[in-house]
Structures are given as structure tokens and as C-alpha cells.
Design a protein around this motif. Structure first.
Motif, PDB file in Angstrom:
ATOM      1  N   GLU A   1     -56.030  79.816  -3.882  1.00 18.37           N
ATOM      2  CA  GLU A   1     -56.800  78.063  -4.600  1.00 18.37           C
ATOM      3  C   GLU A   1     -55.807  77.392  -3.522  1.00 18.37           C
ATOM      4  O   GLU A   1     -56.728  76.294  -3.427  1.00 18.37           O
ATOM      5  CB  GLU A   1     -56.387  78.065  -6.047  1.00 18.37           C
ATOM      6  CG  GLU A   1     -57.080  76.792  -6.813  1.00 18.37           C
ATOM      7  CD  GLU A   1     -56.983  76.295  -7.775  1.00 18.37           C
ATOM      8  OE1 GLU A   1     -57.323  76.803  -8.782  1.00 18.37           O
ATOM      9  OE2 GLU A   1     -56.470  75.551  -8.343  1.00 18.37           O
TER      10      GLU A   1
ATOM     11  N   LEU B   1     -59.954  69.570  -8.216  1.00 18.14           N
ATOM     12  CA  LEU B   1     -58.145  70.206  -8.212  1.00 18.14           C
ATOM     13  C   LEU B   1     -57.119  69.653  -8.567  1.00 18.14           C
ATOM     14  O   LEU B   1     -56.577  69.915  -9.616  1.00 18.14           O
ATOM     15  CB  LEU B   1     -58.440  71.182  -7.645  1.00 18.14           C
ATOM     16  CG  LEU B   1     -59.810  72.609  -7.407  1.00 18.14           C
ATOM     17  CD1 LEU B   1     -59.682  73.424  -5.566  1.00 18.14           C
ATOM     18  CD2 LEU B   1     -59.422  73.295  -8.321  1.00 18.14           C
TER      19      LEU B   1
ATOM     20  N   GLY C   1     -60.106  80.936  -8.668  1.00 21.14           N
ATOM     21  CA  GLY C   1     -59.594  80.724 -10.401  1.00 21.14           C
ATOM     22  C   GLY C   1     -60.626  81.635 -11.276  1.00 21.14           C
ATOM     23  O   GLY C   1     -60.982  82.725 -11.265  1.00 21.14           O
TER      24      GLY C   1
ATOM     25  N   LEU D   1     -54.136  78.122 -11.745  1.00 24.82           N
ATOM     26  CA  LEU D   1     -53.026  77.620 -10.550  1.00 24.82           C
ATOM     27  C   LEU D   1     -52.252  79.078  -9.565  1.00 24.82           C
ATOM     28  O   LEU D   1     -51.487  79.061  -9.196  1.00 24.82           O
ATOM     29  CB  LEU D   1     -51.580  76.966 -11.611  1.00 24.82           C
ATOM     30  CG  LEU D   1     -52.354  76.139 -11.979  1.00 24.82           C
ATOM     31  CD1 LEU D   1     -51.253  76.437 -13.022  1.00 24.82           C
ATOM     32  CD2 LEU D   1     -52.995  74.876 -11.604  1.00 24.82           C
TER      33      LEU D   1
ATOM     34  N   ARG E   1     -54.810  69.442 -12.241  1.00 20.53           N
ATOM     35  CA  ARG E   1     -53.422  69.655 -12.265  1.00 20.53           C
ATOM     36  C   ARG E   1     -52.756  68.359 -12.759  1.00 20.53           C
ATOM     37  O   ARG E   1     -51.841  68.823 -13.947  1.00 20.53           O
ATOM     38  CB  ARG E   1     -53.036  69.981 -10.647  1.00 20.53           C
ATOM     39  CG  ARG E   1     -53.439  71.415 -10.266  1.00 20.53           C
ATOM     40  CD  ARG E   1     -53.095  72.301  -9.462  1.00 20.53           C
ATOM     41  NE  ARG E   1     -53.871  73.374  -8.842  1.00 20.53           N
ATOM     42  CZ  ARG E   1     -53.321  73.732  -7.893  1.00 20.53           C
ATOM     43  NH1 ARG E   1     -52.256  73.065  -7.288  1.00 20.53           N
ATOM     44  NH2 ARG E   1     -53.815  74.929  -7.730  1.00 20.53           N
TER      45      ARG E   1
ATOM     46  N   TYR F   1     -65.942  75.396 -13.972  1.00 19.60           N
ATOM     47  CA  TYR F   1     -64.701  76.011 -13.018  1.00 19.60           C
ATOM     48  C   TYR F   1     -63.249  75.516 -13.523  1.00 19.60           C
ATOM     49  O   TYR F   1     -62.892  75.066 -13.694  1.00 19.60           O
ATOM     50  CB  TYR F   1     -64.210  75.277 -11.892  1.00 19.60           C
ATOM     51  CG  TYR F   1     -63.499  76.274 -10.500  1.00 19.60           C
ATOM     52  CD1 TYR F   1     -63.310  77.974 -10.355  1.00 19.60           C
ATOM     53  CD2 TYR F   1     -61.873  75.591 -10.448  1.00 19.60           C
ATOM     54  CE1 TYR F   1     -62.211  78.157  -9.571  1.00 19.60           C
ATOM     55  CE2 TYR F   1     -60.932  76.098 -10.169  1.00 19.60           C
ATOM     56  CZ  TYR F   1     -60.741  77.617  -9.334  1.00 19.60           C
ATOM     57  OH  TYR F   1     -59.732  78.111  -8.485  1.00 19.60           O
ATOM     58  N   THR F   2     -62.520  76.824 -13.764  1.00 14.29           N
ATOM     59  CA  THR F   2     -60.742  76.729 -14.563  1.00 14.29           C
ATOM     60  C   THR F   2     -59.826  77.219 -13.739  1.00 14.29           C
ATOM     61  O   THR F   2     -60.390  78.425 -12.982  1.00 14.29           O
ATOM     62  CB  THR F   2     -61.214  77.746 -15.846  1.00 14.29           C
ATOM     63  OG1 THR F   2     -61.785  76.895 -16.534  1.00 14.29           O
ATOM     64  CG2 THR F   2     -59.587  77.294 -16.698  1.00 14.29           C
ATOM     65  N   SER F   3     -59.930  76.639 -13.214  1.00 11.88           N
ATOM     66  CA  SER F   3     -58.101  76.296 -12.080  1.00 11.88           C
ATOM     67  C   SER F   3     -56.750  77.705 -12.829  1.00 11.88           C
ATOM     68  O   SER F   3     -56.434  77.292 -14.156  1.00 11.88           O
ATOM     69  CB  SER F   3     -57.604  75.386 -11.620  1.00 11.88           C
ATOM     70  OG  SER F   3     -55.719  76.023 -10.817  1.00 11.88           O
TER      71      SER F   3
ATOM     72  N   LEU G   1     -63.847  80.962  -4.552  1.00 13.62           N
ATOM     73  CA  LEU G   1     -63.017  80.054  -5.610  1.00 13.62           C
ATOM     74  C   LEU G   1     -63.206  81.536  -7.405  1.00 13.62           C
ATOM     75  O   LEU G   1     -62.385  81.096  -8.269  1.00 13.62           O
ATOM     76  CB  LEU G   1     -64.093  78.609  -6.603  1.00 13.62           C
ATOM     77  CG  LEU G   1     -64.255  77.508  -5.204  1.00 13.62           C
ATOM     78  CD1 LEU G   1     -64.902  76.434  -5.371  1.00 13.62           C
ATOM     79  CD2 LEU G   1     -62.258  77.309  -5.525  1.00 13.62           C
TER      80      LEU G   1
END
Length: 443
Positions: free
Chosen positions: A344, A307, A381, A340, A311, A336-338, A377
Motif C-alpha cells: 500500500e 488512506l 488491502g 497497512l 490511518r 476499501y479497507t487498508s 489496491l
């Protein structure tokens, strides 16, 4: 430090374990037996497809012996076939015409002897290297490589800065690298990453990545790169068994102390991060409940590292976080796509007064189940199954109500039979009226 060498056997291509040499040259006789005439003998049931070997890291020795060589010549020589290697391949091409060289900087190259007239004419210049009256056949490495590429088939399978970051057949456009170029070279270990071959789509490179990581039992990670102007995708070779402390440092060489000052191919940008789950876990690092689920996803600590990396490696602060592709041991591929999000943050938070990750402690202690860890999670996200499995279910997005094995259908067994043929007759009877779709099973 001696090199290593061995051979590849066909009949389901089988690499013979490498043999550590005691000399500066690859000695094939230590790998294969020979007959009374000195000809190599393949093991019963196999045919030898090719030899492979490595070179020792002896940069200083090479520079001391070839005083008129440039630094670039000496570094390139460490990752290219010596005249003796090429002479050996030509001499024994009736047995096998293929030879691989594992370079010190992550490169892997292959030479296939052509048996051509040009090759035969060049062969005498590659032999009698111990005769003081015979000049060494290599004055400039660039000229030598171009000559070898012209008499046989020279191919780069895994690349490095020496090969310009390219894979494929080496042609007459090859030019030796420059130490003044952006990708500089260390006189010892070269930390420029090796890349996969180029793929024309993201799906294709993900299929390759999934196969690649499942061939390694330890946990691993790497990057997916995309060409800035073309539909060309590659992955960096997996970093195996390393933690996620400064993960980019395990992939790229830094050129300054700045946070993101890495030598990277200027034609490519980072598209995503991939992670391959381990096959075996320390029992003390696995929670008491939900062990199968825990082992089928990325654990909290590497997830926190991924993660942070997703970023940090964004093209700019306003860009979305990079997707994380997780290849699980049960065959699934999960993305998995954050977003932000604030939620999270709990996946990145440290325990009070400690450098340990709070989520890792909670999952290990059973305060957060592995299933709830995954559901959290999905809420924080975007969690998507790209390749399904019994545990993960079919491809598609997941939500905060996800359950393992939700759509799993347990296979039912037939009665027992005394022979496989009788079992097949039973299955045939069951299937004979099902013509709308393909049916099948396992005996």
C-alpha cells in the motif's frame, strides 16, 4: 450582508432559486406575485409548499442593538427565526404554513404554523416591532424558542451545536448552548459540521450517503459516525470540491495545535470515510486510456489523502484503519479497507524530489492503467463491491485479477416495429412461457 429567500413549489417539490434581499428582512413579494388584495399567487401548475430564507451574518450589529443579550443569545439569533419571520408565517398560513431557515452554521430548521389559539394570541406580540412603545418580544432566546416550539411545530433538519447535535422536533427540553461547553462557538463562521438524520444501521446510512453524494456533481468527502453505545449512525455533510490536504480541518474545528485535537460529539466515534466521485474532470487530469474506469473510481491523489486519514483517525495505534466507502458515478458503492501493508505504500509515495504523488503521475502518464491501479489496491488491502454496476460487477470481494465489465451482458435488440404496441406484443410472445421468474425490458 443581506439574506436570501425563496419558496418551494409542489408538483415534484421544486425549489425556486433564491433571491438576494436588499434589506434585513425576508421579502416574499420579491419571490411571488400578489393579487389586488395582496394575497400571494402560486405559479400555474404548482402549489406553494413553503418559504425558505437565510439571515445575514451581522453578529456585531445584533450585539450592539441588544446590549443586554449574551453572546449565546446573539449567536443563536443568527440561526433562528426572527419575530417577524414567525409573524409572517402565522399571517400567511392560509397560503402555506411551512417556513425553512438556513442557518449560518450549517443548521436547517423548519417551522410549521399550527393555526392554534395559542399561536393567534402570541401573534400581536410579534408585530408592531417598529413602534417604540412596543417592547421587543425577545428577552432571552431560550424562552423565545421554547415559546415558538409550543405554539407550532419546530423541527431541526440539519443540526449544529446550537441544537445540541440533535435533529427532529424541538420540545420543551431545549436549552441554549453554553460557550463553555466542549463545542465552542466562533463569533463569525461556525465550523461545527452539520450531520444527517440518525439511521439505525450502517446499510441505511450508506444508502442515504450514496443518494446524497450523487446529487452533487463535484467530488466530495465526509465521515460516517456511529454512536458509542447505540446502533445509531450519521454522516457529516459533504465537503465539496476541497482537496485532501488536512481533510479533517474541513470537517471539524480544532481546539489546539495537536495533530488530532478536534471538537467532536463525545457520544459518537468515527466509523469510516466516504468519498463521492465527480461528474466532470479536467481533460488534462484524465489518462488517455481507460478513461471510463478512471472516472468510476477515486483518483490517486484523493485516495492517498483518504488512506492517510483512515490511518490517522483510528481510535488507537493498534486499531485497524478505517474503511473508505467510494460512491461512483455509475451507481456502484465500493469499500476499501487498508491492511497497512507494505504494498500500500506505493499509493502514498511521493515522486523523487517532489511533493507530487508518484502514483498520480504514473496513472496520468499511462505507466499504470486505471484498471491496474484498482487491481493493485485489491492486492494491497480489501476491496469489496457493496452496490454493483455494469463496470464493477455484482456485489462481492475483488481480487488482483479484477476486470471491468467482466460479467456485463450486452442487451440484445429485437427487430424494428412501426408501433410500440407491436413491440410489446413481440415481447409478450417471448415472455409468455417464462413463469419461473420475473421478466422485463425496455421498449
Amino acid at each position: 450582508m443581506p439574506g436570501f429567500g425563496a419558496d418551494l413549489l409542489t408538483n415534484y417539490h421544486l425549489p425556486v432559486p433564491g433571491v438576494k434581499g436588499q434589506s434585513r428582512f425576508f421579502e416574499a413579494e420579491k419571490v411571488l406575485s400578489t393579487d389586488a388584495q395582496g394575497h400571494f399567487i402560486s405559479p400555474p401548475g404548482f402549489a406553494c409548499y413553503g418559504f425558505y430564507h437565510s439571515h445575514p451574518l451581522n453578529f456585531a450589529e445584533i450585539k450592539g442593538y441588544f446590549t443586554d443579550w449574551s453572546k449565546e443569545d446573539a449567536v443563536t439569533a443568527l440561526s433562528f427565526f426572527s419575530p417577524g419571520d414567525i409573524a409572517f408565517t402565522i399571517q400567511d398560513n392560509f397560503f402555506t404554513s411551512v417556513h425553512y431557515l438556513s442557518g449560518l452554521n450549517g443548521s436547517l430548521i423548519k417551522y410549521v404554523s399550527s393555526g392554534s389559539k395559542e399561536e393567534s394570541e402570541y401573534y400581536p406580540k410579534l408585530t408592531n416591532l417598529t413602534d417604540p412603545n412596543t417592547p421587543y418580544p425577545v428577552k432571552k432566546m431560550q424562552d423565545y424558542i421554547l415559546k415558538v416550539a409550543s405554539i407550532g411545530q419546530l423541527t431541526v433538519l440539519q443540526t449544529s451545536e446550537i441544537w445540541g447535535g440533535k435533529v427532529g422536533k424541538v420540545d420543551q427540553s431545549f436549552r441554549i448552548y453554553s460557550s463553555q461547553a466542549q463545542l465552542d462557538v466562533s463569533e463569525k463562521v461556525l465550523k461545527i459540521p452539520a450531520y444527517s438524520q440518525v439511521y439505525s444501521s450502517l446499510n441505511a446510512v450508506l444508502r442515504y450517503m450514496r443518494q446524497r453524494v450523487l446529487s452533487i456533481s463535484e467530488h466530495q468527502y465526509g465521515l460516517i459516525l456511529k454512536h458509542k453505545t447505540k446502533n445509531e449512525f450519521v454522516i457529516t455533510e459533504p465537503v465539496v470540491g476541497k482537496d485532501f490536504m488536512s481533510p479533517m480541518d474541513h470537517i471539524f474545528e480544532k481546539h489546539s495545535a495537536d495533530a488530532f485535537a478536534y471538537y467532536m460529539d463525545p457520544d459518537f466515534s468515527i466509523l469510516g470515510i466516504y468519498y463521492g466521485c465527480a461528474t466532470y474532470y479536467d481533460p488534462s487530469q484524465v489518462p488517455a486510456d481507460g478513461q471510463r474506469i478512471f472516472k468510476s473510481f477515486i483518483p490517486p491523489e484523493p485516495m492517498a489523502g483518504a488512506l492517510s486519514m483512515a490511518r490517522m483517525a483510528r481510535s488507537n495505534p493498534q486499531a485497524p484503519a478505517l474503511p473508505i466507502f467510494i460512491a461512483t458515478r455509475d451507481g456502484a458503492l465500493v469499500q476499501y479497507t487498508s491492511l497497512l501493508s507494505a504494498e500500500e505504500g506505493k499509493y502514498l509515495a511521493l515522486a523523487a524530489g517532489s511533493q507530487a504523488l508518484q502514483m498520480a503521475r504514473d496513472v496520468l502518464a499511462g505507466h499504470v492503467s486505471p484498471a491496474e491501479y484498482i487491481r493493485g489496491l485489491a492486492r494491497a488491502g480489501e476491496l469489496t463491491v457493496l452496490y454493483g454496476s455494469d463496470l464493477w460487477g455484482p456485489p462481492g470481494p475483488l481480487n488482483g485479477q479484477w476486470k471491468a465489465y467482466r460479467k456485463f451482458q450486452r442487451r440484445t435488440h429485437s427487430p424494428l416495429f412501426k408501433s410500440a404496441d407491436d413491440a410489446a406484443r413481440y415481447a409478450h410472445k417471448k415472455m409468455k412461457r417464462r413463469h419461473a421468474a420475473v421478466s422485463g425490458g425496455l421498449i
